[in-house]
Write a protein that holds these residues in place. Structure first.
Motif: not given
Length: 483
Positions: A79-96, A98-107
């Motif tokens: 999903a991140i490779v498709a570069e949505p505006e935002w992606i939601e990641l659970d706190l326990d797996i967010a570190g697994k 990585p950030r990609y492109g312009k997509t911003r991260r909701v932890v």
């Protein structure tokens, strides 16, 4: 911004759901965990021109994903490779992931069954972990049935932090959080597209937020007045006040909430800069306990249904008895004191009945009280100085005005019921427990030829009384419209 969640089960329906949500939302949450087959995420992103937040939640976080965890992580990476505006990641797996492109991260931190925040340290630890996981926004989700349960979330969003905060409170006070989040600058608040599509019971719809809560005009300077309850009648009154305030150019809104414990209530209100509290119609003993003083008309122990923070303290006011008695006096007519020396029979034994005895007595009515619970009625008469009339003696009692003040009133000949034969012209009948709706007792009174005070009249009178007491202004004339 408003974030609307869509939970399609098929790729074909996903585009239709996205299109519908895009017409009303500013941000669309696309929940991949509901899809039966793997989606073409890039194709879905092209379906609308609104920003999309991709999520894929496990069942333990309130989602529908039941597959392998590694497969879920792979789907999120795709999903991140498709570069949505935002992606939601659970706190326990967010570190697994990585950030990609312009997509911003909701932890996101999620607890479906118990709140976080017994101590300030717990909240701070979540922020530290989210920041370490390269978050752009921190999201909290937990149960918020009452103000006390929502408090850690509310106190968090009211403070300035390095990372913006969004939240989804599960339960009635989730709406409380959403409106306060708007005031304190949360990037977005969550809403359902329409009734029947709520993510949890009590979640507001976009229409509710617009039509009832006027959320778009809430700003950092907005003054909130708390109101006890989330029922339909309370929400209707909230809608009237908010529309009137907006029409009058007042930066004030009502904030619905619920509470159990009053011991910390004042401190919570003061921290949230809440300027007043609207209680249950007819007064609430707990609300009265919070009053540092009462308006002169209430005396030392008169029923309080409105608290306002004035001159460094909380002052109690009574609004329902004024509205109901004004409606009664207008129906009676004939001078400045229409109730003077008239025989007023109050039916009921609870706080609402006590309120009306108090008000009618102040207007010089000759007040009697009766009720299904004769012992309670006798005690109420003793407490208020009214005359007690046993139920079996009602028919033989001279009555000019009947005030029905029992929400559980039943008509019938049985013990504890009100015999309909008691209702006869020319008695004037009002039911202050009816709210805005008609009641069986009022319908019976009309059928027997009694004049009645319509519930709509009392309801609007209460709306006008509350608006005047809170703002010092009259309710704008263009607001009052028949249903």
């Amino acid at each position: 911004m408003i974030c609307i969640s869509v939970t399609p089960e098929s790729r074909r329906l996903a585009k239709a759901d996205l299109l519908n949500a895009s017409r009303q939302g500013d941000l669309i949450e696309l929940c991949l965990d509901h899809l039966v087959k793997s989606p073409d995420i890039a194709d879905l992103l092209d379906a609308v021109d609104k920003p999309i937040l991709i999520t894929c939640r496990r069942s333990q976080d309130g989602g529908k994903w039941t597959g392998d965890e590694e497969d879920r992580l792979q789907l999120l990476r795709q999903a991140i490779v498709a570069e949505p505006e935002w992606i939601e990641l659970d706190l326990d797996i967010a570190g697994k992931v990585p950030r990609y492109g312009k997509t911003r991260r909701v932890v996101a931190y999620t607890s479906l069954y118990s709140p976080l925040g017994a101590t300030r340290t717990e909240i701070d630890e979540v922020f530290e972990k989210a920041q370490a996981a390269d978050a752009d926004v921190v999201k909290f989700t937990w149960p918020t049935p009452t103000l006390e349960a929502a408090w850690p979330l509310l106190s968090t969003v009211s403070q300035k932090r390095d990372l913006p905060v969004v939240g989804m409170g599960l339960g009635p006070c989730g709406l409380t959080f959403s409106l306060l989040g708007r005031k304190y600058g949360s990037p977005w608040i969550y809403a359902a597209l329409e009734h029947g599509m709520e993510a949890y019971e009590g979640q507001p719809t976009v229409g509710d937020l617009d039509d009832i809560h006027r959320w778009r005009s809430i700003s950092g300077s907005t003054r909130f007045i708390a109101v006890d309850g989330f029922d339909d009648g309370t929400l209707a009154m909230i809608g009237v006040f908010n529309q009137a305030a907006e029409s009058a150019g007042l930066d004030a809104r009502w904030l619905p909430l619920a509470w159990q414990d009053t011991s910390r209530l004042k401190q919570m209100f003061e921290k949230l800069k809440i300027q007043g509290v609207v209680g249950r119609p007819g007064g609430d003993a707990q609300l009265g306990e919070l009053a540092d003083r009462r308006e002169e008309a209430l005396g030392e122990d008169g029923p309080v249904d409105l608290l306002m923070h004035k001159d460094g303290g909380w002052q109690g006011f009574g609004c329902l008895w004024r509205a109901a008695l004004l409606a009664l006096e207008e129906a009676i007519g004939g001078g400045d004191r229409p109730l003077d020396r008239r025989n007023v029979m109050v039916i009921g034994t609870g706080p609402l009945a006590r309120t009306m005895i108090f008000g009618a007595s102040r207007r010089h009515g000759l007040v009697s009280v009766s009720g299904g619970d004769e012992q309670a009625a006798q005690q109420l008469a003793s407490d208020t100085g009214a005359r007690y009339v046993p139920a079996q003696n009602l028919y033989d009692t001279l009555v000019d005005v009947v005030v029905l003040a029992d929400p559980a009133l039943e008509l019938g000949p049985g013990r504890g019921q009100l015999n309909p034969s008691f209702l006869r012209p020319p008695m004037l009948v009002t039911d202050v427990a009816a709210g805005r709706e008609d009641s069986e007792a009022l319908a019976e009174s009309r059928s027997r030829g009694c004049p009645v005070v319509e519930p709509e009249t009392v309801w609007w009178g209460l709306a006008e009384s509350l608006f005047r007491s809170i703002t010092g202004q009259q309710l704008p004339s263009d607001i009052r419209q028949p249903r």
